[in-house]
Design a protein around this motif. Structure first.
Motif, PDB file in Angstrom:
ATOM      1  N   ARG A  94      50.196  29.673   8.672  1.00  0.00           N
ATOM      2  CA  ARG A  94      50.508  30.859   8.671  1.00  0.00           C
ATOM      3  C   ARG A  94      50.417  31.559  10.007  1.00  0.00           C
ATOM      4  O   ARG A  94      51.341  32.475  10.297  1.00  0.00           O
ATOM      5  CB  ARG A  94      49.491  31.848   7.843  1.00  0.00           C
ATOM      6  CG  ARG A  94      49.719  31.306   6.237  1.00  0.00           C
ATOM      7  CD  ARG A  94      48.494  31.842   5.464  1.00  0.00           C
ATOM      8  NE  ARG A  94      48.484  33.445   5.297  1.00  0.00           N
ATOM      9  CZ  ARG A  94      48.980  33.854   4.377  1.00  0.00           C
ATOM     10  NH1 ARG A  94      49.394  33.327   3.118  1.00  0.00           N
ATOM     11  NH2 ARG A  94      48.750  35.339   4.195  1.00  0.00           N
ATOM     12  N   TYR A 140      54.183  31.047  -5.419  1.00  0.00           N
ATOM     13  CA  TYR A 140      54.654  31.318  -4.017  1.00  0.00           C
ATOM     14  C   TYR A 140      55.673  32.523  -3.999  1.00  0.00           C
ATOM     15  O   TYR A 140      56.699  32.575  -4.589  1.00  0.00           O
ATOM     16  CB  TYR A 140      55.323  30.053  -2.991  1.00  0.00           C
ATOM     17  CG  TYR A 140      54.449  28.914  -3.239  1.00  0.00           C
ATOM     18  CD1 TYR A 140      53.262  28.974  -2.389  1.00  0.00           C
ATOM     19  CD2 TYR A 140      54.718  27.762  -4.054  1.00  0.00           C
ATOM     20  CE1 TYR A 140      52.450  27.937  -2.421  1.00  0.00           C
ATOM     21  CE2 TYR A 140      53.818  26.726  -4.002  1.00  0.00           C
ATOM     22  CZ  TYR A 140      52.716  26.715  -3.323  1.00  0.00           C
ATOM     23  OH  TYR A 140      51.746  25.647  -3.354  1.00  0.00           O
ATOM     24  N   ARG A 160      55.473  22.413   0.742  1.00  0.00           N
ATOM     25  CA  ARG A 160      54.419  23.373   1.469  1.00  0.00           C
ATOM     26  C   ARG A 160      55.083  23.294   3.000  1.00  0.00           C
ATOM     27  O   ARG A 160      55.376  22.078   3.289  1.00  0.00           O
ATOM     28  CB  ARG A 160      53.111  23.359   1.463  1.00  0.00           C
ATOM     29  CG  ARG A 160      52.396  23.615   0.261  1.00  0.00           C
ATOM     30  CD  ARG A 160      52.542  24.675  -0.438  1.00  0.00           C
ATOM     31  NE  ARG A 160      52.396  25.944   0.695  1.00  0.00           N
ATOM     32  CZ  ARG A 160      51.042  26.401   0.874  1.00  0.00           C
ATOM     33  NH1 ARG A 160      49.990  25.565   0.148  1.00  0.00           N
ATOM     34  NH2 ARG A 160      50.816  27.132   1.508  1.00  0.00           N
ATOM     35  N   SER A 166      58.901  30.246   7.695  1.00  0.00           N
ATOM     36  CA  SER A 166      57.737  29.211   7.795  1.00  0.00           C
ATOM     37  C   SER A 166      58.292  28.041   8.446  1.00  0.00           C
ATOM     38  O   SER A 166      57.485  27.143   8.683  1.00  0.00           O
ATOM     39  CB  SER A 166      56.849  29.281   6.321  1.00  0.00           C
ATOM     40  OG  SER A 166      57.968  28.825   5.613  1.00  0.00           O
ATOM     41  N   GLU A 212      51.833  33.552   0.377  1.00  0.00           N
ATOM     42  CA  GLU A 212      51.856  31.982   0.876  1.00  0.00           C
ATOM     43  C   GLU A 212      53.404  31.658   0.358  1.00  0.00           C
ATOM     44  O   GLU A 212      53.823  31.981  -0.656  1.00  0.00           O
ATOM     45  CB  GLU A 212      50.905  31.197  -0.193  1.00  0.00           C
ATOM     46  CG  GLU A 212      49.284  31.420   0.247  1.00  0.00           C
ATOM     47  CD  GLU A 212      49.097  30.519   1.567  1.00  0.00           C
ATOM     48  OE1 GLU A 212      50.017  29.880   1.838  1.00  0.00           O
ATOM     49  OE2 GLU A 212      48.109  30.763   1.922  1.00  0.00           O
ATOM     50  N   GLN A 213      53.902  30.459   1.239  1.00  0.00           N
ATOM     51  CA  GLN A 213      55.086  30.092   1.140  1.00  0.00           C
ATOM     52  C   GLN A 213      55.004  28.666   0.647  1.00  0.00           C
ATOM     53  O   GLN A 213      54.393  27.784   1.001  1.00  0.00           O
ATOM     54  CB  GLN A 213      55.771  30.291   2.484  1.00  0.00           C
ATOM     55  CG  GLN A 213      56.330  31.669   2.814  1.00  0.00           C
ATOM     56  CD  GLN A 213      57.523  31.844   3.916  1.00  0.00           C
ATOM     57  OE1 GLN A 213      58.092  30.981   4.025  1.00  0.00           O
ATOM     58  NE2 GLN A 213      57.304  32.992   4.684  1.00  0.00           N
TER      59      GLN A 213
END
Length: 734
Positions: free
Chosen positions: A580, A634, A575, A594, A641-642
């Motif tokens: 975010r 993801y 992650r 990100s 969401e990444q």
């Protein structure tokens, strides 16, 4: 000074748990239990029952956790953890004494549980049941002795240093072997003691071998244990050894023909007492044949072996404590605490070199053990791993986390000597990062770092420990203790000060492990001449050489294109560090990035000089594809969401913007192409050595060839030397 192998957590056990021998009715069948088979820990195995002069097994029909509880408590363990059907620990022999057991969990012996009747069964040995017990012992436990093959059952074991020269030494390597039985510490008579027994004791305490000692200096009045011990030398733990003869103690307190047992253990290279350090450095270490990867603490990891210049893994078929112990001793640790299977400490890359390994226990290397050369078809989902016994170095007592919401986080506080006394203080957070946090979590036995913090005002630690006692800390990430890292010593410099601005960490038992697929790079590389007017977006992203700023719109840029397929082979999802709210919208690519720097692409000459201006690529992280049975989590679309899920990979195709190196000004020749993932160590991983991928690259001015692509650490040192100038290349951005 004591070194203790704790088999019992005294403070976890209520007072009422003190052992009281069961009062059995005269007509209760007298049985004996043991754990046998292909064990991966000393406190697990196939349940075997001794009855009527013969060992037999228990059928898995109707067996449940309550039955396992009765078995474990009858063996002196505090409780059952789990049970396994279908002869997980191998098929036993002899009668199947119990079938269709229906225990409540409160029975004093398995013989009191309702069943078909002792010896009444329609099962086969393919249905033999196994259990895993807690490694905590019932205090004061004493087994009911029958005329059968006994194993050693004790509350605790320790090596007690007697000589002043060994009391001050860390780790303690020599002293009396003492066992705790019935709540009292006792020595063992040496009359039936062998070197094989010493080998097992030393292994339990993290030492690979034993040596002779001077018996004449040991003169004390002992209190002897009632029994001798018979080990074969291959046991991972004293509890697997057989109980020997009853000790004959004379009226004057001495034992017949013996003295109290003393062991003198040989530590591995990493744990040798400090006076030998300078001596060791004079010798060049040979290329090892075995290594551990992906483990959180010293002495644990996925087992990898070197064959034909390439590192590969071991398949977990038949993997057990015996084979795991050979690995541990070979690497300078003691015996194995646990033999792990199923890729539990992450999946490797490259070949699976060995399968169905069988060791005698006395091999110098796992590579000497028999294995099935014909057996094929193992995947990395079956990679074998180990947890080894390591010496007690006392590192955990010199560090603590303070003020956190749980034991896995907090402000880092260090115990140091100041003016002749020991004081707690903080660590300066200037330059504090992932590598330093990794060492803290390892030193405390808390796994991997999940975050490194340069402010800790939200974690109020001990006010008396606010002062900075350590500054300038720089770690490589492999150190066993924070004190082993580079730091300023007594010359403290910290403009930020301690207290609210002190260094902090949060730890996690698992971590991701990103690995780039080198074959995909090799198979997808090609050249493209692209007009400048089609590269406006890439120019704004700084994906082109600096000379492109003067290039007219109708000119061409020569691009070395390739695909990247980045797998997460670790134990937790990858992650991004940034939340975010701080992701950056890229108008050209029409999605959020990100991570500011996720990969770095470079081209080097053979002497390691950068020849093509590489760039720092920033991408959106998502699951492109996953292994069978794993769902994508993801996705970049719609501000999703990444990340990259365990068992999935993120593919950056050769035809997307910035998936290239601009080689417009490159002269023909031989080069080294390199990709580095997560170059700033922004996100903690279980293994950074495999984040670098290198290829040989040949360019003749018209065509390009990419070959010999491989990940960092996948080849032997000798093979790696065919990549001159990059042998010790470590990408760091401080």
């Amino acid at each position: 000074i004591l070194v203790r192998y704790t088999l019992l957590c005294v403070f976890c056990i209520p007072e009422q748990e003190q052992y009281t021998p069961p009062q059995l009715a005269p007509d209760t069948p007298r049985i004996q239990l043991r754990l046998a088979g292909d064990k991966r820990k000393h406190n697990e195995g196939r349940v075997e029952v001794f009855y009527n002069g013969e060992w037999g097994t228990v059928c898995d029909d109707d067996f449940n956790i309550h039955s396992a509880q009765v078995v474990c408590r009858e063996l002196g363990y505090l409780e059952a953890v789990s049970w396994s059907p279908s002869s997980k620990y191998g098929k036993g022999e002899g009668p199947i004494w119990f079938d269709n057991l229906h225990c409540t969990g409160k029975e004093k012996t398995l013989a009191l549980c309702p069943s078909n009747g002792i010896g009444v069964s329609d099962c086969k040995h393919s249905e033999d049941v196994g259990v895993v017990c807690s490694d905590r012992r019932i205090p004061g436990f004493k087994r009911n002795m029958l005329e059968s093959e006994q194993t050693v059952v004790l509350e605790d074991v320790r090596i007690r240093a007697i000589l002043s020269s060994y009391r001050k030494r860390i780790p303690v390597t020599e002293g009396y072997v003492e066992v705790k039985d019935g709540g009292k510490w006792k020595q063992i008579c040496s009359s039936d003691w062998t070197e094989l027994n010493s080998r097992v004791i030393c292994g339990m305490f993290g030492f690979p071998g034993e040596r002779k000692y001077n018996a004449r200096v040991y003169k004390r009045k002992p209190s002897y244990w009632d029994f001798s011990v018979n080990c074969t030398g291959t046991e991972a733990h004293l509890s697997s050894c057989k109980l020997g003869q009853v000790t004959s103690v004379k009226s004057n307190g001495t034992c017949s023909g013996g003295l109290p047992v003393v062991v003198s253990c040989v530590p591995g290279r990493a744990f040798a007492p400090t006076p030998m350090t300078g001596f060791r450095k004079a010798f060049r270490q040979e290329q090892p044949l075995v290594r551990l990867r992906g483990g959180a603490i010293v002495g644990e990891g996925r087992v990898e072996v070197l064959k034909n210049g390439e590192w590969g893994t071991i398949c977990d078929d038949n993997w057990n404590l015996l084979s795991a112990t050979v690995v541990c001793r070979e690497l300078g640790f003691g015996t194995a605490k646990e033999a792990l299977s199923g890729g539990r400490l992450g999946q490797g890359m490259g070949p699976v070199h060995m399968n169905e390994v069988q060791c005698s226990g006395f091999e110098k290397s796992i590579t000497e053990c028999y294995f099935n050369k014909e057996s094929l078809g193992c995947s990395h989902e079956e990679d074998a791993a180990v947890r080894c016994n390591v010496p007690a170095m006392g590192f955990q007592e010199r560090l603590r986390l303070s003020g956190g919401r749980n034991p896995y986080e907090g402000r880092v506080e260090v115990l140091v000597e100041r003016n002749g006394s020991l004081v707690w203080g903080t660590v300066c957070s200037e330059g504090w990062g992932t590598m330093e946090a990794m060492v803290v979590c390892r030193q405390l036995g808390l796994g991997f770092a999940s975050s490194a913090f340069q402010e800790t005002w939200y974690w109020p630690g001990e006010v008396s420990a606010d002062g900075v006692v350590m500054s300038g800390v720089r770690c490589s990430g492999t150190e066993m203790s924070l004190s082993h890292c580079l730091h300023h010593g007594d010359h403290l410099t910290c403009n930020k000060g301690g207290g609210r601005n002190a260094a902090g960490v949060s730890c996690s038992e698992t971590a991701p492990d990103l690995v780039l697929n080198p074959q995909v790079v090799e198979q997808t590389t090609y050249m493209e001449d692209r007009p400048m007017f089609m590269l406006q977006c890439a120019y704004e992203e700084n994906c082109l050489s600096s000379t492109s700023s003067q290039a007219p719109a109708n000119s061409y840029r020569r691009l070395l294109r390739f695909s990247s397929q980045i797998h997460n082979n670790g134990q937790s999802d990858f992650r991004p560090k940034a939340g975010r709210h701080s992701w950056v919208w890229h108008d050209c690519h029409r999605h959020y990035h990100s991570m500011e720097v996720f990969t770095v692409y470079d081209l080097f000459s053979l002497n390691g000089t950068k020849v093509a201006e590489g760039h720092k690529a920033s991408f959106c992280l998502e699951d492109s594809e996953c292994d069978e049975g794993i769902e994508k989590v993801y996705e970049c679309a719609n501000f999703g969401e990444q990340g990259i899920t365990v068992g999935c990979w993120d593919t950056y195709r050769h035809d997307i913007d910035c998936q290239w190196i601009d080689i417009t000004e490159l002269k023909p020749g031989d080069y080294i192409f390199q990709i580095v993932i997560n170059p700033n160590y922004e996100v903690p991983e279980s293994d950074y050595t495999n984040n670098i991928m290198k290829c040989r690259c040949r360019y003749d001015g018209h065509r390009v060839w990419m070959y010999s692509c491989h990940n960092g650490g996948s080849l032997s040192t000798e093979t790696e030397q065919t990549f001159p100038g990059l042998l010790n290349n470590q990408v760091t951005h401080r």
